[in-house]
Structure formats: C-alpha cells, structure tokens
Design a protein around this motif. Structure first.
Motif, short mmCIF file in Angstrom:
data_model
loop_
_atom_site.label_atom_id
_atom_site.label_comp_id
_atom_site.label_asym_id
_atom_site.label_seq_id
_atom_site.Cartn_x
_atom_site.Cartn_y
_atom_site.Cartn_z
N LYS A 31 0.84 -1.21 0.00
CA LYS A 31 0.00 0.00 0.00
C LYS A 31 0.87 1.25 0.00
N ASP A 32 1.82 1.31 0.91
CA ASP A 32 2.70 2.48 1.00
C ASP A 32 3.48 2.68 -0.30
N THR A 33 3.99 1.60 -0.86
CA THR A 33 4.78 1.67 -2.08
C THR A 33 3.93 2.16 -3.25
N ILE A 34 2.72 1.64 -3.36
CA ILE A 34 1.80 2.06 -4.42
C ILE A 34 1.42 3.52 -4.23
N ASP A 35 1.05 3.88 -3.02
CA ASP A 35 0.63 5.26 -2.74
C ASP A 35 1.75 6.26 -3.03
#
Length: 167
Positions: A31-35
């Motif tokens: 999630k963090d990487t995508i965001d």
C-alpha cells in the motif's frame, strides 16, 4: 483451547499466526509503495507485479466498499475509470482455493456497484485479478455474473434488517 494441542497443532497455530503477521506487513508495504508511486524491478515476483500494476493503472489502495453494516469489504487495489472497473487482490499465503478468492472479488465488484449505484450492464469492462504464488489469475465477469451477487446481498440485508426490527 491450547491445553488440548499436541506439539504439531501448536506449531501449526504458531506458523499460521506468523504467516498472518507477515501478510499484514506485506500488504502495508505494498500500500505504501503504491501510494508513493515507487515502481519495483520488473519481475514475476507476486508483490512486485501487484505493486507495478496498481501504480500503472493508478489504483487506489485499501478501499472500503460499503453497502450496509452487514455487507462490506476492503479491496486491496481498485479503480473505476472510463467505465472499466478493476479490482486487484494480493494473496500472500500459499493456501486457499482460487475459486473462493475470485468469488470474494465478485462480491467486491457487486459491493462497488451497489455503493455507487452503477448497473453492471453499464460497465464497459470489469477485470478482477488475484496475485498469488508468482502468478496472476484474471477474471472478466459480466453483468450476468455480478447481478446475482448484488441481488443476494440486497436480499440478505433486508432479511437481517427485518430480524433486527423484531428484536
């Protein structure tokens, strides 16, 4: 219940807990990487494919799809653009039937349509993906696939609302 566990059962429970903890951490990292839009090396590795595809399709992560207090879920990655609904699901465990996972994604598609009052027949396309064990499984459900799921959710919700009213 742990008093009734033998060594094998205790080890199984321990390993399942550890796997669940790792899955939670991997989902948060994804999630963090995508965001943040941080592309990963091109690879067939499950998590890299999932992250890169979600970034490429400009998907939102960990989106709650809500119909009622009883019927809701959280999509790992989702987008609705130009009439096309995409829902991607990251599976970090080795277990589980693909059919059950696809059914879960069909429920998410139904919840999306119910929440946003979109008729499945008006979708220009719907692509559901499961990322697991270094492969991607695709499903392109039609309105005929999604409508019965929507009908079941609405029906069961009404039944349970009536029960709540009788209590």
């Amino acid at each position: 219940h742990w008093l009734r566990y033998d060594e094998d059962k205790a080890i199984e429970v321990y390993n399942n807990r550890k796997a669940a903890e790792l899955g939670t951490k991997l989902h948060q990292w994804a999630k963090d990487t995508i965001d943040l839009g941080i592309k990963q090396p091109k690879s067939k590795k499950t998590i890299y494919s999932y992250v890169n595809d979600a970034i490429g399709f400009k998907m939102d992560t960990e989106v709650v799809l809500f119909y009622s207090e009883r019927f809701f879920g959280t999509a790992d990655a989702i987008c609705f653009r130009n009439g096309v609904l995409r829902i991607h699901d990251l599976k970090t465990g080795k277990n589980g039937k693909i059919e059950d996972h696809m059914e879960q994604l069909e429920v998410y598609a139904a919840l999306f349509c119910l929440e946003y009052r979109i008729k499945p027949g008006e979708l220009k396309g719907c692509e559901l993906r499961i990322y697991q064990n270094d492969e991607i499984i695709y499903l392109n459900p039609t309105a005929e696939d999604i409508l019965p799921v929507m009908d079941k959710i609405v029906h069961l919700n009404k039944v349970l609302e009536r029960l709540d009213g009788e209590v």
